[in-house]
Design a protein around this motif. Structure first.
Motif, short mmCIF file in Angstrom:
data_model
loop_
_atom_site.label_atom_id
_atom_site.label_comp_id
_atom_site.label_asym_id
_atom_site.label_seq_id
_atom_site.Cartn_x
_atom_site.Cartn_y
_atom_site.Cartn_z
N ILE A 1 -5.72 29.22 15.91
CA ILE A 1 -6.79 30.21 15.72
C ILE A 1 -8.13 29.51 15.57
CG2 ILE A 1 -7.71 31.96 14.14
CD1 ILE A 1 -4.76 32.64 13.44
N PHE A 2 -8.17 28.46 14.75
CA PHE A 2 -9.40 27.68 14.57
C PHE A 2 -9.86 27.09 15.90
CE2 PHE A 2 -11.09 23.36 14.14
CZ PHE A 2 -12.26 23.61 13.42
N PHE A 3 -8.92 26.57 16.67
CA PHE A 3 -9.27 25.92 17.94
C PHE A 3 -9.90 26.92 18.90
CE2 PHE A 3 -8.92 23.65 21.86
CZ PHE A 3 -8.91 22.30 21.51
N TYR A 4 -9.30 28.11 19.00
CA TYR A 4 -9.82 29.11 19.94
C TYR A 4 -11.16 29.68 19.48
CZ TYR A 4 -9.96 33.12 23.10
OH TYR A 4 -10.33 34.03 24.05
N ALA A 5 -11.25 30.00 18.19
CA ALA A 5 -12.45 30.67 17.69
C ALA A 5 -13.63 29.72 17.51
CB ALA A 5 -12.14 31.37 16.36
N ILE A 6 -13.36 28.50 17.06
CA ILE A 6 -14.44 27.57 16.74
C ILE A 6 -14.65 26.53 17.85
CG2 ILE A 6 -15.33 25.92 15.07
CD1 ILE A 6 -15.13 28.81 14.05
N ILE A 7 -13.59 25.77 18.18
CA ILE A 7 -13.74 24.69 19.15
C ILE A 7 -14.08 25.24 20.53
CG2 ILE A 7 -12.62 22.71 20.26
CD1 ILE A 7 -13.16 22.34 17.28
N TYR A 8 -13.32 26.24 20.99
CA TYR A 8 -13.56 26.80 22.34
C TYR A 8 -14.73 27.79 22.36
CZ TYR A 8 -13.04 29.71 26.47
OH TYR A 8 -13.30 30.42 27.61
N THR A 9 -14.61 28.86 21.56
CA THR A 9 -15.59 29.94 21.64
C THR A 9 -16.98 29.53 21.18
OG1 THR A 9 -13.86 31.62 21.35
CG2 THR A 9 -16.12 32.28 20.87
N ALA A 10 -17.05 28.96 19.96
CA ALA A 10 -18.36 28.68 19.37
C ALA A 10 -18.97 27.36 19.84
CB ALA A 10 -18.24 28.68 17.84
N TRP A 11 -18.13 26.40 20.23
CA TRP A 11 -18.67 25.08 20.56
C TRP A 11 -18.67 24.79 22.06
CZ3 TRP A 11 -15.73 19.89 20.14
CH2 TRP A 11 -16.61 18.82 20.41
N LEU A 12 -17.51 24.90 22.70
CA LEU A 12 -17.38 24.43 24.08
C LEU A 12 -17.91 25.39 25.13
CD1 LEU A 12 -13.77 22.93 23.92
CD2 LEU A 12 -15.91 21.65 24.02
N LYS A 13 -17.62 26.67 24.99
CA LYS A 13 -17.81 27.60 26.12
C LYS A 13 -19.24 27.63 26.63
CE LYS A 13 -16.61 32.14 27.89
NZ LYS A 13 -15.86 33.38 27.64
N ARG A 14 -20.22 27.57 25.74
CA ARG A 14 -21.62 27.67 26.17
C ARG A 14 -22.25 26.31 26.44
NH1 ARG A 14 -24.14 32.98 23.41
NH2 ARG A 14 -22.23 33.91 22.59
N ARG A 15 -21.48 25.23 26.26
CA ARG A 15 -22.07 23.90 26.34
C ARG A 15 -21.60 23.04 27.51
NH1 ARG A 15 -22.18 25.31 21.02
NH2 ARG A 15 -24.00 24.67 19.82
N THR A 16 -20.37 23.25 27.98
CA THR A 16 -19.82 22.32 28.96
C THR A 16 -18.93 23.02 29.97
OG1 THR A 16 -18.30 20.44 29.24
CG2 THR A 16 -17.99 21.80 27.30
N PRO A 17 -18.97 22.58 31.23
CA PRO A 17 -18.05 23.15 32.23
C PRO A 17 -16.60 22.75 31.99
CG PRO A 17 -19.33 21.33 33.16
CD PRO A 17 -19.93 21.64 31.82
N ILE B 1 -10.56 21.78 27.90
CA ILE B 1 -10.27 21.45 26.50
C ILE B 1 -9.80 22.69 25.75
CG2 ILE B 1 -11.21 20.44 24.38
CD1 ILE B 1 -13.38 19.14 26.18
N GLY B 2 -10.49 23.79 25.98
CA GLY B 2 -10.15 25.02 25.27
C GLY B 2 -8.80 25.58 25.63
N GLY B 3 -8.24 25.14 26.77
CA GLY B 3 -6.93 25.62 27.18
C GLY B 3 -5.83 25.31 26.18
N ALA B 4 -6.07 24.33 25.32
CA ALA B 4 -5.07 24.00 24.30
C ALA B 4 -4.79 25.17 23.38
CB ALA B 4 -5.55 22.79 23.49
N ALA B 5 -5.81 26.01 23.15
CA ALA B 5 -5.62 27.13 22.23
C ALA B 5 -4.52 28.07 22.70
CB ALA B 5 -6.94 27.90 22.09
N GLY B 6 -4.48 28.35 23.99
CA GLY B 6 -3.45 29.25 24.52
C GLY B 6 -2.12 28.58 24.75
N ALA B 7 -2.06 27.26 24.54
CA ALA B 7 -0.82 26.52 24.79
C ALA B 7 0.07 26.42 23.54
CB ALA B 7 -1.15 25.11 25.30
N PHE B 8 -0.45 26.82 22.39
CA PHE B 8 0.29 26.66 21.14
C PHE B 8 1.46 27.63 20.94
CE2 PHE B 8 -3.56 24.37 19.70
CZ PHE B 8 -2.96 23.24 19.18
N PRO B 9 1.44 28.88 21.44
CA PRO B 9 2.48 29.85 21.09
C PRO B 9 3.93 29.39 21.26
CG PRO B 9 0.68 30.99 22.10
CD PRO B 9 0.35 29.53 22.20
N PRO B 10 4.35 28.77 22.40
CA PRO B 10 5.75 28.35 22.47
C PRO B 10 6.09 27.27 21.44
CG PRO B 10 4.51 27.51 24.36
CD PRO B 10 3.63 28.50 23.67
#
Length: 299
Positions: A127-143, A148-157
């Motif tokens: 949750i932290f990775f998706y909300a903070i690392i991906y959404t708040a930090w990465l998405k607006r800053r880097t292509p 990197i943010g794909g890790a957030a959706g990889a955790f469920p299994p």
């Protein structure tokens, strides 16, 4: 974050709150989490198993709601997201934030009580990775936001497996890696035919920053290690031939579609049929692989 999004002073409709959880995305998250749990060698009591999967769903929904709360200003600038509850003015930012935080905290606490500390900890980190690392930090800053943010959706299994076993093993790590490598070609295929939306919102997606041709090359390049990881459990003796054969065939189709994308020279979204085909198939690909994994394990 710019929260200057028009809102109406109306009670929140349950459908608007549900929409905040990104139900389409949550479907895949819940399915892969359930498959991770069912593939684990330690059987769970049905009530505890249901609770674990429910926690994965609530955590994913809460993270999705935080994403929508934070990105309301971006969503308002893109055609495909402009009618979401926040940019559409049907919910206030305060309501969305409180709902999101409640789901996130509740999911982690319940997971800890129902299963084990490790599963709850990984859920909290996802949750932290998706909300903070991906959404708040990465998405607006880097292509590289999707990479990197794909890790957030990889955790469920991995969470599902750990909820059942209390430990991390090679197979769930490979499943994590599979989704991690699948995410860039999946989302880049989408971004190619909605490039103008991302450009209008100022989101540095790869087609916007590096061009269409470069993005197509990256899709093909990421497909190769993704296919290798998808097939790997079979030769490693972690799955049987049913999964192995299906993974091989589906990965070959994925690679073929990615090569069709690479061969397409059009920059007009109306003629990006290969990109749309790859995007649609990529969803089927993941559902089929994880479904085959569970059937293979039970056989």
């Amino acid at each position: 974050m710019d929260q200057a999004v028009p809102t109406r002073d109306l009670p929140a409709d349950w459908r608007d709150l549900f929409a905040l959880t990104k139900p389409r995305v949550m479907t895949l998250v819940v399915f892969t989490g359930l498959c991770g749990l069912l593939a684990a060698p330690a059987p769970m009591h049905p009530v505890l198993a249901f609770t674990a999967v429910l926690c994965i769903a609530l955590g994913a929904g809460g993270a999705g709601a935080l994403n929508m709360w934070y990105e309301a200003d971006l969503d308002a600038k893109m055609k495909r997201t402009a009618k979401r509850p926040l940019p559409g003015g049907r919910l206030s930012p305060e309501t969305a934030f409180q709902f999101a935080v409640g789901l996130c905290l509740g999911s982690v606490v319940l997971m800890d009580l129902a299963t084990n500390h490790l599963a709850a900890g990984i859920l909290a980190f996802s949750i932290f990775f998706y909300a903070i690392i991906y959404t708040a930090w990465l998405k607006r800053r880097t292509p590289q936001n999707i990479v990197i943010g794909g890790a957030a959706g990889a955790f469920p299994p991995l969470i599902g497996w750990v909820a059942a076993t209390g430990s991390i093993d090679l197979l769930p790590v490979l499943l994590f890696s599979l989704i991690f490598l699948w995410t860039p070609p999946h989302f880049w295929a989408l971004s190619l035919f909605v490039k103008s939306d991302y450009a209008a919102a100022g989101v540095p997606m790869l087609p916007v920053t590096n061009g269409v041709e470069h993005t197509r090359k990256q899709i093909a390049l990421y497909t190769l290690p993704m296919a290798a990881v998808a097939i790997a459990p079979w030769p490693l003796g972690l799955t049987g031939p049913l999964y192995g054969v299906l993974a091989t065939v589906l990965s070959a189709v994925f690679l073929l579609l990615s090569l069709r994308v690479l061969a397409n020279k059009s920059t007009d979204p109306a003629t990006m049929g290969p990109e749309r085909a790859l995007f649609k198939f990529s969803i089927l690909y993941l559902f089929a692989l994880f479904g085959a994994l569970v059937v293979d394990r039970f056989l």
